[in-house]
Scaffold this active site. Structure first.
Site, PDB file in Angstrom:
ATOM      1  N   LYS A  13      33.600  17.255  25.915  1.00 32.03           N
ATOM      2  CA  LYS A  13      33.018  16.880  27.221  1.00 32.03           C
ATOM      3  C   LYS A  13      33.151  15.374  27.466  1.00 32.03           C
ATOM      4  O   LYS A  13      33.505  14.951  28.556  1.00 32.03           O
ATOM      5  CB  LYS A  13      31.518  17.238  27.289  1.00 32.03           C
ATOM      6  CG  LYS A  13      31.200  18.691  27.112  1.00 32.03           C
ATOM      7  CD  LYS A  13      29.717  18.964  27.330  1.00 32.03           C
ATOM      8  CE  LYS A  13      28.796  18.284  26.323  1.00 32.03           C
ATOM      9  NZ  LYS A  13      28.967  18.758  24.932  1.00 32.03           N
ATOM     10  N   ARG A  88      20.886  20.274  30.330  1.00 32.34           N
ATOM     11  CA  ARG A  88      21.008  20.978  29.056  1.00 32.34           C
ATOM     12  C   ARG A  88      20.024  22.143  28.957  1.00 32.34           C
ATOM     13  O   ARG A  88      20.059  22.873  27.975  1.00 32.34           O
ATOM     14  CB  ARG A  88      20.695  19.999  27.943  1.00 32.34           C
ATOM     15  CG  ARG A  88      21.900  19.642  27.074  1.00 32.34           C
ATOM     16  CD  ARG A  88      21.368  18.832  25.943  1.00 32.34           C
ATOM     17  NE  ARG A  88      22.286  18.595  24.880  1.00 32.34           N
ATOM     18  CZ  ARG A  88      23.116  17.580  24.808  1.00 32.34           C
ATOM     19  NH1 ARG A  88      23.237  16.740  25.801  1.00 32.34           N
ATOM     20  NH2 ARG A  88      23.854  17.402  23.728  1.00 32.34           N
ATOM     21  N   ARG A 127      34.838  12.945  14.153  1.00 32.09           N
ATOM     22  CA  ARG A 127      34.629  12.115  15.344  1.00 32.09           C
ATOM     23  C   ARG A 127      34.147  10.715  14.970  1.00 32.09           C
ATOM     24  O   ARG A 127      33.276  10.549  14.132  1.00 32.09           O
ATOM     25  CB  ARG A 127      33.615  12.783  16.261  1.00 32.09           C
ATOM     26  CG  ARG A 127      33.199  11.909  17.447  1.00 32.09           C
ATOM     27  CD  ARG A 127      32.622  12.712  18.548  1.00 32.09           C
ATOM     28  NE  ARG A 127      31.263  13.118  18.320  1.00 32.09           N
ATOM     29  CZ  ARG A 127      30.540  13.821  19.209  1.00 32.09           C
ATOM     30  NH1 ARG A 127      31.085  14.190  20.355  1.00 32.09           N
ATOM     31  NH2 ARG A 127      29.305  14.154  18.959  1.00 32.09           N
ATOM     32  N   ARG A 161      28.416   9.022  14.471  1.00 35.07           N
ATOM     33  CA  ARG A 161      27.063   9.310  14.951  1.00 35.07           C
ATOM     34  C   ARG A 161      26.231   9.949  13.845  1.00 35.07           C
ATOM     35  O   ARG A 161      26.728  10.817  13.142  1.00 35.07           O
ATOM     36  CB  ARG A 161      27.136  10.238  16.170  1.00 35.07           C
ATOM     37  CG  ARG A 161      27.566   9.498  17.416  1.00 35.07           C
ATOM     38  CD  ARG A 161      27.820  10.434  18.558  1.00 35.07           C
ATOM     39  NE  ARG A 161      26.816  11.486  18.716  1.00 35.07           N
ATOM     40  CZ  ARG A 161      26.800  12.336  19.735  1.00 35.07           C
ATOM     41  NH1 ARG A 161      27.724  12.239  20.678  1.00 35.07           N
ATOM     42  NH2 ARG A 161      25.879  13.257  19.830  1.00 35.07           N
ATOM     43  N   ARG A 172      22.307  21.671  16.338  1.00 38.94           N
ATOM     44  CA  ARG A 172      22.678  21.398  17.734  1.00 38.94           C
ATOM     45  C   ARG A 172      23.412  22.591  18.345  1.00 38.94           C
ATOM     46  O   ARG A 172      23.206  22.918  19.513  1.00 38.94           O
ATOM     47  CB  ARG A 172      23.540  20.126  17.799  1.00 38.94           C
ATOM     48  CG  ARG A 172      22.709  18.873  17.507  1.00 38.94           C
ATOM     49  CD  ARG A 172      23.585  17.678  17.138  1.00 38.94           C
ATOM     50  NE  ARG A 172      24.504  17.295  18.191  1.00 38.94           N
ATOM     51  CZ  ARG A 172      25.639  16.642  17.971  1.00 38.94           C
ATOM     52  NH1 ARG A 172      26.008  16.297  16.760  1.00 38.94           N
ATOM     53  NH2 ARG A 172      26.413  16.326  18.986  1.00 38.94           N
TER      54      ARG A 172
HETATM   55  P1  AMP Z   1      25.130  14.241  23.188  1.00 42.21           P
HETATM   56  O1  AMP Z   1      25.737  12.882  23.037  1.00 42.21           O
HETATM   57  O2  AMP Z   1      25.273  14.789  24.580  1.00 42.21           O
HETATM   58  O3  AMP Z   1      25.596  15.206  22.120  1.00 42.21           O
HETATM   59  O4  AMP Z   1      23.552  14.057  22.969  1.00 42.21           O
HETATM   60  C1  AMP Z   1      23.025  13.600  21.741  1.00 42.21           C
HETATM   61  C2  AMP Z   1      21.560  13.955  21.640  1.00 42.21           C
HETATM   62  O5  AMP Z   1      20.823  13.298  22.682  1.00 42.21           O
HETATM   63  C3  AMP Z   1      21.222  15.423  21.806  1.00 42.21           C
HETATM   64  O6  AMP Z   1      21.375  16.161  20.600  1.00 42.21           O
HETATM   65  C4  AMP Z   1      19.760  15.351  22.256  1.00 42.21           C
HETATM   66  O7  AMP Z   1      18.909  15.039  21.167  1.00 42.21           O
HETATM   67  C5  AMP Z   1      19.789  14.137  23.182  1.00 42.21           C
HETATM   68  N1  AMP Z   1      20.121  14.511  24.576  1.00 42.21           N
HETATM   69  C6  AMP Z   1      21.213  14.112  25.298  1.00 42.21           C
HETATM   70  N2  AMP Z   1      21.182  14.628  26.535  1.00 42.21           N
HETATM   71  C7  AMP Z   1      20.056  15.386  26.614  1.00 42.21           C
HETATM   72  C8  AMP Z   1      19.480  16.194  27.623  1.00 42.21           C
HETATM   73  N3  AMP Z   1      20.057  16.339  28.819  1.00 42.21           N
HETATM   74  N4  AMP Z   1      18.313  16.826  27.333  1.00 42.21           N
HETATM   75  C9  AMP Z   1      17.718  16.694  26.137  1.00 42.21           C
HETATM   76  N5  AMP Z   1      18.212  15.954  25.131  1.00 42.21           N
HETATM   77  C10 AMP Z   1      19.376  15.298  25.357  1.00 42.21           C
END
Ligand code: AMP
Length: 220
Positions: A13, A88, A127, A161, A172
Site C-alpha cells: 500500500k 482500518r 522491508r 520498523r 497485525r
Molecule cells: P501501518 O504503517 O499502516 O502498518 O501502521 C502501523 C501501526 O500504526 C498499526 O499497526 C497500528 O498500530 C497503527 N495505525 C496506523 N493506522 C491506523 C488506523 N487507521 N487505525 C488504528 N491504528 C492505526
C-alpha cells in the site's frame, strides 16, 4: 483524486500509494507514518500510540479520525490524497464517509491490494525504510544502491520498523482479517472497490493498478 489503499500489512500500500500520489501531484497520507513520527517526537499522541503499535494492535478510532480530519484539510490535500492505512475499521470508514459528505467530496476509488500471507510475512521481514523521506526498500526485490543507506539521502541509515518482527506481523495480519478486511464489503456496496493483485514486482503491480483505475474511469 481521492483514493484509499486497502490491503493487509506488507502488500505494498505504501509503495504503490507513494507512487500514485507523486504521479498525480496529490498528498500521500499514511496514518502509520504520522503515528511513527509522533512516537519519535514523544508527543502525547506518540507516547499513547507507541505501545499499541509495538504490540501490533490498533490505535483508537476517535484518535485516528481526528488525525485524518485535520490532515486531509491541509493545503497539499486540496487537489486530492491517497490514504494509506486509514480507514482500518468499519467505524473509521463510516466517519470518513461522513467527513467527506460534510465537505461535499467523494472517494474516487478504494484499491484493494491482495496477496498471500506467507509472501506478506517474507516481504515485511525484508522491508527497510528511510527515516527521513519514508521511501520503502525491500532487501530482496528493491534494495538500495549502497547497502543499508537511502539512495536519496546519502549517509542516512535505513531502519527496520519495530512492528515488522515476525510475531507482531502475525498479530497485525489477524487484526487485519478481523477488523479491516470487512471494509472491502463496505466499499463494494458503495461501488468504489477496485481489486488489484499485489503479487509480483512493484512496477508490475503499479501498471496493473493504473490500468484498473483507467478501467474504472478514475484516471484517463
Ligand atoms: P501501518 O504503517 O499502516 O502498518 O501502521 C502501523 C501501526 O500504526 C498499526 O499497526 C497500528 O498500530 C497503527 N495505525 C496506523 N493506522 C491506523 C488506523 N487507521 N487505525 C488504528 N491504528 C492505526
Amino acid at each position: 483524486m481521492r483514493v484509499v489503499m486497502l490491503g493487509p500489512p506488507g502488500v505494498g500500500k505504501g509503495t504503490q500509494g507513494q507512487r500514485l500520489a507523486r504521479e498525480f501531484g496529490i498528498a500521500m497520507i499514511s496514518t502509520g507514518a504520522m503515528l511513527r513520527d509522533a512516537v519519535a517526537q514523544r508527543t502525547p499522541l506518540g507516547i499513547a500510540a507507541g505501545r499499541e503499535i509495538d504490540a501490533g494492535r490498533l490505535v483508537g478510532d476517535d484518535v485516528m479520525v481526528s488525525l485524518v480530519r485535520g490532515r486531509t484539510q491541509e493545503s497539499d490535500a486540496e487537489r486530492g490524497f491517497v490514504l494509506d492505512g486509514f480507514p482500518r475499521t468499519v467505524p473509521q470508514a463510516e466517519s470518513l464517509d461522513r467527513m467527506l459528505a460534510e465537505r461535499r467530496q467523494t472517494l474516487d476509488a478504494v484499491i484493494n491490494l491482495t496477496g498471500p500471507d506467507d509472501e506478506l510475512v517474507r516481504r515485511l521481514g525484508a522491508r527497510r525504510e528511510c527515516p527521513l523521506c519514508k521511501r520503502i526498500y525491500n532487501l530482496d526485490s528493491a534494495p538500495p544502491r549502497v547497502a543499508g543507506r537511502c539512495d536519496d539521502h546519502e549517509g542516512t541509515a535505513l531502519i527496520q520498523r519495530t512492528d515488522d518482527a515476525e510475531q507482531t506481523v502475525r498479530t497485525r495480519l489477524s487484526i487485519y482479517v478481523e477488523q479491516t478486511a470487512p471494509l472491502a464489503a463496505h466499499y463494494q456496496a458503495r461501488g468504489r472497490l477496485i481489486e488489484v493483485d499485489g503479487a509480483g514486482s512493484a512496477d508490475r503491480v503499479y501498471d496493473r493498478m493504473k490500468r484498473a483505475l483507467q478501467g474504472a474511469g478514475v484516471t484517463q
